[in-house]
Scaffold this motif. Structure first.
Motif, PDB file in Angstrom:
ATOM      1  N   ALA A 274      -2.364  17.385   9.256  1.00  0.00           N
ATOM      2  CA  ALA A 274      -2.293  16.327   8.245  1.00  0.00           C
ATOM      3  C   ALA A 274      -2.690  16.850   6.874  1.00  0.00           C
ATOM      4  CB  ALA A 274      -3.189  15.162   8.664  1.00  0.00           C
ATOM      5  N   ASN A 275      -3.702  17.700   6.821  1.00  0.00           N
ATOM      6  CA  ASN A 275      -4.128  18.259   5.536  1.00  0.00           C
ATOM      7  C   ASN A 275      -3.045  19.140   4.917  1.00  0.00           C
ATOM      8  OD1 ASN A 275      -6.578  16.978   5.694  1.00  0.00           O
ATOM      9  ND2 ASN A 275      -7.738  18.785   6.299  1.00  0.00           N
ATOM     10  N   ALA A 276      -2.345  19.891   5.751  1.00  0.00           N
ATOM     11  CA  ALA A 276      -1.261  20.724   5.226  1.00  0.00           C
ATOM     12  C   ALA A 276      -0.180  19.857   4.591  1.00  0.00           C
ATOM     13  CB  ALA A 276      -0.662  21.587   6.341  1.00  0.00           C
ATOM     14  N   ALA A 277       0.129  18.730   5.232  1.00  0.00           N
ATOM     15  CA  ALA A 277       1.130  17.817   4.667  1.00  0.00           C
ATOM     16  C   ALA A 277       0.653  17.234   3.344  1.00  0.00           C
ATOM     17  CB  ALA A 277       1.429  16.695   5.666  1.00  0.00           C
ATOM     18  N   LEU A 278      -0.613  16.848   3.289  1.00  0.00           N
ATOM     19  CA  LEU A 278      -1.167  16.286   2.050  1.00  0.00           C
ATOM     20  C   LEU A 278      -1.163  17.317   0.930  1.00  0.00           C
ATOM     21  CD1 LEU A 278      -2.692  13.881   0.668  1.00  0.00           C
ATOM     22  CD2 LEU A 278      -4.808  14.966   1.455  1.00  0.00           C
ATOM     23  N   ALA A 279      -1.571  18.541   1.255  1.00  0.00           N
ATOM     24  CA  ALA A 279      -1.683  19.588   0.232  1.00  0.00           C
ATOM     25  C   ALA A 279      -0.339  20.016  -0.328  1.00  0.00           C
ATOM     26  CB  ALA A 279      -2.403  20.802   0.821  1.00  0.00           C
ATOM     27  N   ALA A 280       0.757  19.579   0.294  1.00  0.00           N
ATOM     28  CA  ALA A 280       2.092  19.924  -0.193  1.00  0.00           C
ATOM     29  C   ALA A 280       2.600  18.964  -1.260  1.00  0.00           C
ATOM     30  CB  ALA A 280       3.069  19.965   0.978  1.00  0.00           C
ATOM     31  N   LEU A 281       1.792  17.958  -1.634  1.00  0.00           N
ATOM     32  CA  LEU A 281       2.182  17.060  -2.722  1.00  0.00           C
ATOM     33  C   LEU A 281       2.108  17.793  -4.055  1.00  0.00           C
ATOM     34  CD1 LEU A 281       1.791  14.968  -0.405  1.00  0.00           C
ATOM     35  CD2 LEU A 281       0.889  13.402  -2.131  1.00  0.00           C
ATOM     36  N   PRO A 282       2.836  17.341  -5.069  1.00  0.00           N
ATOM     37  CA  PRO A 282       2.976  18.133  -6.296  1.00  0.00           C
ATOM     38  C   PRO A 282       1.704  18.310  -7.111  1.00  0.00           C
ATOM     39  CG  PRO A 282       4.030  15.974  -6.520  1.00  0.00           C
ATOM     40  CD  PRO A 282       3.703  16.151  -5.082  1.00  0.00           C
ATOM     41  N   GLY A 283       0.764  17.365  -7.018  1.00  0.00           N
ATOM     42  CA  GLY A 283      -0.449  17.468  -7.829  1.00  0.00           C
ATOM     43  C   GLY A 283      -1.483  18.431  -7.302  1.00  0.00           C
ATOM     44  N   PHE A 284      -1.289  18.934  -6.080  1.00  0.00           N
ATOM     45  CA  PHE A 284      -2.235  19.890  -5.501  1.00  0.00           C
ATOM     46  C   PHE A 284      -1.896  21.274  -6.030  1.00  0.00           C
ATOM     47  CE2 PHE A 284      -2.742  16.305  -2.733  1.00  0.00           C
ATOM     48  CZ  PHE A 284      -4.080  16.350  -2.336  1.00  0.00           C
ATOM     49  N   THR A 285      -2.477  21.601  -7.180  1.00  0.00           N
ATOM     50  CA  THR A 285      -2.119  22.831  -7.880  1.00  0.00           C
ATOM     51  C   THR A 285      -3.116  23.961  -7.658  1.00  0.00           C
ATOM     52  OG1 THR A 285      -3.230  21.984  -9.866  1.00  0.00           O
ATOM     53  CG2 THR A 285      -0.859  21.581  -9.668  1.00  0.00           C
ATOM     54  N   LEU A 286      -4.205  23.703  -6.934  1.00  0.00           N
ATOM     55  CA  LEU A 286      -5.168  24.748  -6.597  1.00  0.00           C
ATOM     56  C   LEU A 286      -5.162  24.963  -5.087  1.00  0.00           C
ATOM     57  CD1 LEU A 286      -8.205  23.664  -8.828  1.00  0.00           C
ATOM     58  CD2 LEU A 286      -6.644  25.582  -9.225  1.00  0.00           C
ATOM     59  N   PRO A 287      -5.359  26.209  -4.634  1.00  0.00           N
ATOM     60  CA  PRO A 287      -5.410  26.442  -3.181  1.00  0.00           C
ATOM     61  C   PRO A 287      -6.539  25.648  -2.549  1.00  0.00           C
ATOM     62  CG  PRO A 287      -5.210  28.523  -4.377  1.00  0.00           C
ATOM     63  CD  PRO A 287      -5.502  27.464  -5.401  1.00  0.00           C
ATOM     64  N   GLY A 288      -6.269  25.063  -1.399  1.00  0.00           N
ATOM     65  CA  GLY A 288      -7.272  24.258  -0.719  1.00  0.00           C
ATOM     66  C   GLY A 288      -7.896  24.986   0.457  1.00  0.00           C
ATOM     67  N   ASP A 289      -8.586  24.204   1.293  1.00  0.00           N
ATOM     68  CA  ASP A 289      -9.292  24.751   2.449  1.00  0.00           C
ATOM     69  C   ASP A 289      -8.480  24.604   3.736  1.00  0.00           C
ATOM     70  OD1 ASP A 289     -11.474  25.503   0.945  1.00  0.00           O
ATOM     71  OD2 ASP A 289     -12.639  23.707   1.389  1.00  0.00           O
ATOM     72  N   VAL A 290      -7.165  24.570   3.640  1.00  0.00           N
ATOM     73  CA  VAL A 290      -6.325  24.454   4.835  1.00  0.00           C
ATOM     74  C   VAL A 290      -6.130  25.862   5.401  1.00  0.00           C
ATOM     75  CG1 VAL A 290      -4.243  23.468   5.825  1.00  0.00           C
ATOM     76  CG2 VAL A 290      -5.160  22.533   3.692  1.00  0.00           C
ATOM     77  N   SER A 291      -7.120  26.296   6.134  1.00  0.00           N
ATOM     78  CA  SER A 291      -7.091  27.657   6.672  1.00  0.00           C
ATOM     79  C   SER A 291      -6.439  27.676   8.047  1.00  0.00           C
ATOM     80  CB  SER A 291      -8.518  28.205   6.762  1.00  0.00           C
ATOM     81  OG  SER A 291      -9.318  27.368   7.581  1.00  0.00           O
ATOM     82  N   ALA A 292      -6.240  28.873   8.572  1.00  0.00           N
ATOM     83  CA  ALA A 292      -5.720  29.008   9.927  1.00  0.00           C
ATOM     84  C   ALA A 292      -6.732  28.467  10.926  1.00  0.00           C
ATOM     85  CB  ALA A 292      -5.433  30.479  10.221  1.00  0.00           C
ATOM     86  N   ALA A 293      -6.232  27.961  12.053  1.00  0.00           N
ATOM     87  CA  ALA A 293      -7.121  27.419  13.083  1.00  0.00           C
ATOM     88  C   ALA A 293      -8.113  28.466  13.564  1.00  0.00           C
ATOM     89  CB  ALA A 293      -6.295  26.889  14.248  1.00  0.00           C
ATOM     90  N   GLY A 294      -7.668  29.730  13.621  1.00  0.00           N
ATOM     91  CA  GLY A 294      -8.521  30.809  14.101  1.00  0.00           C
ATOM     92  C   GLY A 294      -9.707  31.098  13.206  1.00  0.00           C
ATOM     93  N   ARG A 295      -9.710  30.557  11.997  1.00  0.00           N
ATOM     94  CA  ARG A 295     -10.880  30.711  11.130  1.00  0.00           C
ATOM     95  C   ARG A 295     -12.113  30.102  11.793  1.00  0.00           C
ATOM     96  NH1 ARG A 295     -15.157  30.775   9.399  1.00  0.00           N
ATOM     97  NH2 ARG A 295     -15.966  30.191   7.345  1.00  0.00           N
ATOM     98  N   PHE A 296     -11.931  29.033  12.544  1.00  0.00           N
ATOM     99  CA  PHE A 296     -13.078  28.357  13.152  1.00  0.00           C
ATOM    100  C   PHE A 296     -13.056  28.357  14.674  1.00  0.00           C
ATOM    101  CE2 PHE A 296     -12.604  26.235   8.977  1.00  0.00           C
ATOM    102  CZ  PHE A 296     -13.835  26.602   8.434  1.00  0.00           C
ATOM    103  N   TYR A 297     -11.871  28.303  15.288  1.00  0.00           N
ATOM    104  CA  TYR A 297     -11.793  28.089  16.737  1.00  0.00           C
ATOM    105  C   TYR A 297     -10.984  29.177  17.430  1.00  0.00           C
ATOM    106  CZ  TYR A 297     -13.065  23.487  14.967  1.00  0.00           C
ATOM    107  OH  TYR A 297     -13.681  22.460  14.304  1.00  0.00           O
ATOM    108  N   ARG A 298     -11.513  29.668  18.546  1.00  0.00           N
ATOM    109  CA  ARG A 298     -10.731  30.589  19.373  1.00  0.00           C
ATOM    110  C   ARG A 298      -9.626  29.841  20.106  1.00  0.00           C
ATOM    111  NH1 ARG A 298     -15.958  32.748  20.053  1.00  0.00           N
ATOM    112  NH2 ARG A 298     -16.114  34.869  19.204  1.00  0.00           N
TER     113      ARG A 298
END
Length: 380
Positions: free
Chosen positions: A312-336
């Motif tokens: 859901a966050n990836a979909a939100l971050a694809a809106l035009p006003g999101f002009t800075l990189p966000g915290d939508v990292s890969a799942a492996g950043r936190f979970y095996r």
């Protein structure tokens, strides 16, 4: 770009809630504590036409937010789920109605966001329509930043950051707190030059610390996130006037009204949008629209989400006003092991926006059962 009522209605039959305990790949330390296991609630709404999934991004203890797991568990069962059930008794339920139906219950925005997302997912799946298209996404992938917790010392921090840069993350955010701020930031800047770098204080400072925070100006940071307490809007305005580094508000922004007030007071020049914190993805879009119209950049924050909230966050971050990189990292950043069959991965510093119906994810039932510690199903 207000969202019209375009999603399909659903006929609620039941709502399932689960508390999950997901081990983290490494301890995650901020100014308010260290997590080794992520406790989260997932929502499954059952409808006549299929299921939908949502995520309630509370934590075990109320140190980041006044919301916490057991409180969310209680209010969902006693008040919010029954309100949705009652509203859907005599007429089909539209996702755009969820916020209004739940509004009489004060606060508990993370629970409301999780319920709204589950209804929205179920609705869009019946239409074969991706969440990103519904929200107004204009990109098929988004740049991925990573949040790095407080490490043992500056040298350990540099080592951790090196690992994430090697993985391809395009922006680094480091957590800071009094005594672990200037030296840590200097170590990262000295080691890696002009990488996109920002710091996150998680409300660890007061206005009396303005000189320390001003010392960060020399590092040419993208922003400093939430330096003061969430209700210190006036003090944030005073601090912003003393810093060259842009001040970004996170915990202070709990609604579109809060964002409007903060901008009017010049308490922030950047805003972090977290759907769970503001009560849902539809309110998140309203904040995005407000900031876009005001020329204020926004980015999508993270709450160590499972594959449900991460999609859901990836979909939100694809809106035009999101002009800075966000915290939508890969799942492996936190979970095996995530609870979805196709976890989000990093691809050349970006994550792809799911294109399947609804959230565009499928739940791995075995993985879900393995991390479930409590479950309840509420029916009419």
């Amino acid at each position: 770009m207000p969202i019209a009522r375009a999603a399909a209605s659903v006929n609620l039959e039941a709502v399932e809630l689960r508390v999950l305990h997901l081990p983290l790949v490494a301890p995650f330390t901020t100014s308010f504590g260290t997590e080794t296991v992520r406790e989260v609630i997932v929502v499954r709404v059952r409808t006549a036409d299929g299921d939908g999934w949502g995520e309630i991004v509370t934590q075990h203890e109320p140190y980041y937010s006044s919301e916490y797991t057991q409180g969310a568990w209680d209010v969902a069962q006693r008040f919010l789920v029954p309100a949705l059930m009652d509203a859907g008794t005599f007429a089909p339920l539209f996702p755009e109605q969820v916020g209004t139906i739940l509004e009489p219950v004060i606060g508990h925005r993370m629970v409301k966001a999780g319920l709204e997302l589950a209804v929205l997912d179920a609705s869009l799946r019946t239409q074969g329509r991706p969440l990103g298209e519904y929200l107004g996404a204009v990109r098929d992938r988004v740049p991925s930043g990573v949040s790095v917790g407080i490490q043992r010392d500056p040298a350990a921090l540099v080592e951790a950051v090196q690992g994430y840069l090697d993985q391809g993350y395009v922006r680094i955010k480091i957590k800071i707190k009094p005594g672990r701020d200037v030296a840590d930031t200097a170590a990262v800047r000295d080691a890696f030059g002009e990488i996109p770098l920002q710091v996150d204080a998680n409300s660890a400072y007061t206005l009396a610390d303005a000189d320390v925070l001003a010392a960060l100006d020399r590092f040419d940071l993208l922003l400093i996130e939430q330096p003061l307490q969430e209700d210190d809007i006036v003090d944030h305005a005073a601090l912003a006037a003393r810093l060259r580094t842009p001040v970004c508000l996170d915990e202070s922004i709990v609604s579109a009204k809060a964002a409007r007030d903060a901008l009017a007071l010049r308490a922030a020049s950047v805003i972090n949008i977290k759907a769970g914190r503001v009560g849902g993805y539809l309110e998140a879009v309203r904040i995005h629209d407000l900031c876009r119209d005001a020329g204020v950049p926004v980015w999508c924050g993270g709450m160590l989400e499972t594959g449900i909230g991460r999609a859901a966050n990836a979909a939100l971050a694809a809106l035009p006003g999101f002009t800075l990189p966000g915290d939508v990292s890969a799942a492996g950043r936190f979970y095996r092991r995530d609870i979805v069959t196709d976890p989000i991965v990093l691809d050349d510093g970006h994550v792809r926006v799911p294109t399947g119906p609804g959230l565009g994810i499928e739940i791995d039932p075995v993985a879900l059962d393995d991390v479930t510690v409590e479950r309840v199903e509420l029916r009419r």
